[in-house]
Design an enzyme around this catalytic site. Structure first.
Site, short mmCIF file in Angstrom:
data_model
loop_
_atom_site.label_atom_id
_atom_site.label_comp_id
_atom_site.label_asym_id
_atom_site.label_seq_id
_atom_site.Cartn_x
_atom_site.Cartn_y
_atom_site.Cartn_z
N ASP A 59 0.82 -1.20 0.00
CA ASP A 59 0.00 0.00 0.00
C ASP A 59 0.86 1.26 0.00
O ASP A 59 1.89 1.33 0.69
CB ASP A 59 -0.89 -0.03 1.25
N HIS A 92 -9.78 5.45 0.91
CA HIS A 92 -8.75 5.45 1.94
C HIS A 92 -9.25 6.24 3.14
O HIS A 92 -10.21 7.00 3.06
CB HIS A 92 -7.47 6.08 1.39
N GLY A 93 -8.60 6.04 4.29
CA GLY A 93 -8.98 6.78 5.48
C GLY A 93 -10.33 6.38 6.04
O GLY A 93 -11.00 7.19 6.69
N SER A 118 -11.15 4.59 8.53
CA SER A 118 -11.27 4.58 9.99
C SER A 118 -12.03 5.79 10.49
O SER A 118 -12.68 5.74 11.54
CB SER A 118 -9.88 4.56 10.64
#
Length: 285
Positions: free
Chosen positions: A84, A210-211, A213
């Site tokens: 990644d 992405h991100g 969380s």
């Protein structure tokens, strides 16, 4: 259960209208937690090793990748291996040359800190060579928050530019800037699902969030419904794992054996994996 390929998992997600979760690995306990949590949720998942994590392990990806591969091969659900946010061209070359030996299913070639023309040229060259090694290739267009350099918050991926970029580079997946940010500790990020749908309408490859969380459950579901096919999670595992370690050490200030607190971290991370994986509708097997 044999080691899965990223392409197989993403093809299943596309066919079902769901998404695959990619979870970032830092230690072997992360990999074990991902395998357990994915099994609890009954879905396949992707073990992701970032360039930052490789640097943490001394710059050589082989030992931690070997551990991840062993965990994946022993898992009861299909798990794939992914590199990644690889910016270092030499590491890209090394991954392509050793993809089969390492069991890699995919790589994210991250040239997003370059200008558009440089990103396109570097990504196209790497994608061509990675495809020769049977790798699924992800790239990034637009700037996803939470990082230095080109990753500035507030920037969004343009659908027409994304379509042009994918056509010119031949990538299989595209990480898009639609409102999420890396390293968020609160799940408060707003995702522009209308923009996701506009990009998905003109880009014929899997879109990656992405991100994740920092994104609430309902928003993740809405993003998947709009066209996201891969959902990356990292920080949420570390928050849960670190909190569990703190709790054990606070209760046992004289502890020196790492097994009790690392196992508590692994258990906590497995619960987070099961939760996120369970949000997504890619059945295992």
């Amino acid at each position: 259960m044999s080691l899965a390929s990223t392409r197989e998992l993403l093809d299943a997600a596309v066919a079902s209208g769901g998404a695959v979760a990619g979870f970032n690995v830092i230690t072997l306990e992360h990999a074990e937690a991902i395998a357990r949590g994915a099994a609890d949720a009954g879905v396949g998942a992707i073990l992701q090793l970032s360039e930052n994590a490789i640097r943490f392990h001394g710059g050589d990806p082989r030992p931690i990748l070997a551990g991840c591969r062993a965990v994946a091969e022993a898992a009861s659900v299909p798990l794939a291996l992914h590199l990644d946010h690889i910016e270092d061209a030499a590491l890209v070359d090394l991954a392509i040359a050793n993809a089969r030996e390492w069991g890699l299913g995919s790589i994210m070639v991250d040239a997003s800190k370059l200008d558009y023309a440089g990103n396109l040229a570097a990504t196209a060259d790497a994608a061509r060579r990675a495809h020769d090694a049977s790798l699924w290739v992800e790239a990034e267009l637009g700037e996803i928050g939470g990082k230095d350099g080109a990753h500035a918050p507030g920037v969004r991926t343009d659908p027409d530019e994304a379509a042009e970029f994918v056509a010119a580079t031949g990538v299989d997946g595209l990480a898009v800037a639609v409102g999420s940010s890396h390293a968020m500790r609160e799940r408060t990020a707003g995702v522009d699902t209308e923009l996701v749908a506009r990009i998905a309408a003109v880009v014929p490859v899997s879109l990656v969030l992405h991100g994740s969380s920092g994104v609430a459950d309902d928003t993740i579901r809405a993003a998947v419904a709009a066209g996201i096919r891969k959902v990356n999670v990292g920080t949420a595992l570390n928050i849960a794992g670190t909190a569990a370690v703190r709790e054990v050490l606070a209760a046992n200030p004289d502890a020196v054996d790492p097994r009790p607190y690392t196992s508590s971290a692994r258990d906590a991370m497995a619960d987070v994996v099961a939760h996120f994986a369970g949000l997504l509708a890619t059945p295992a097997g």
